[in-house]
Design an enzyme around this catalytic site. Structure first.
Site, PDB file in Angstrom:
ATOM      1  N   THR A   1       1.262  16.835  -6.928  1.00 16.16           N
ATOM      2  CA  THR A   1       2.052  15.932  -6.091  1.00 16.16           C
ATOM      3  C   THR A   1       3.552  16.062  -6.377  1.00 16.16           C
ATOM      4  OG1 THR A   1       1.879  14.092  -7.663  1.00 16.16           O
ATOM      5  CG2 THR A   1       0.149  14.285  -5.997  1.00 16.16           C
ATOM      6  N   ASP A   2       4.345  15.548  -5.447  1.00 16.59           N
ATOM      7  CA  ASP A   2       5.787  15.501  -5.650  1.00 16.59           C
ATOM      8  C   ASP A   2       6.195  14.070  -5.987  1.00 16.59           C
ATOM      9  OD1 ASP A   2       5.793  14.132  -3.211  1.00 16.59           O
ATOM     10  OD2 ASP A   2       6.595  15.822  -2.077  1.00 16.59           O
ATOM     11  N   PHE A   3       7.470  13.799  -5.981  1.00 15.92           N
ATOM     12  CA  PHE A   3       7.960  12.467  -6.391  1.00 15.92           C
ATOM     13  C   PHE A   3       7.446  11.351  -5.489  1.00 15.92           C
ATOM     14  CE2 PHE A   3      10.948  13.798  -3.208  1.00 15.92           C
ATOM     15  CZ  PHE A   3      11.297  12.636  -2.550  1.00 15.92           C
TER      16      PHE A   3
END
Length: 146
Positions: free
Chosen positions: A28-30
């Protein structure tokens, strides 16, 4: 092949392959959504385990004959429909559209349950160990077209 190894590699289905993968924090990203490039990893795992379930491990193909056999992605079209999130369980479906000559065309989907998240069309070039095009042996193309 042990049952545990087989389940790790997914399963053959009619005209293709199904692999189940969980989304981890590293995917995942932020925002908490799966980073778009991570879908390439899921799709690659689907293709690799499809080969494995067909009895065609890539490392063995490289040394199977004097010419060697390697699959490389030549072109990929991807449609991102809706994002996945951490802890989602994804299903990667890989189906063969074409397998012959010096290329294969595979259609792949990443689903969460019945929801389509990503659709991809992948054109695979078949090359030898020296990087030159070679024909896909009939014994292998037949496995992909069952």
């Amino acid at each position: 092949m042990s049952d545990q190894l087989f389940s790790l590699s997914g399963e053959l289905i009619e005209h293709g392959h199904r692999l189940t993968q969980r989304v981890y924090y590293e995917d995942t990203d932020f925002s908490g959504l799966v980073y778009h490039a991570r879908y390439l990893h899921f799709l690659e795992r689907g293709r690799t385990d499809y080969l494995r379930c067909l009895g065609c491990e890539q490392s063995a193909l490289l040394t199977a004959d004097e010419e060697g056999l390697v699959f490389v992605v030549h072109r990929m079209e991807i449609d991102f429909k809706t994002p996945a999130r951490m802890d989602d369980v994804l299903t990667i479906i890989t189906r063969t559209e074409k397998a012959g000559g010096a290329k294969m065309v595979l259609n792949q989907e990443v689903l969460r349950g019945e929801t389509l998240l990503v659709a991809a069309k992948v054109i695979i070039a078949v090359i030898n160990a020296k990087g030159r095009p070679r024909r896909l042996p009939e014994t292998i193309s037949e496995k992909f077209l069952k």
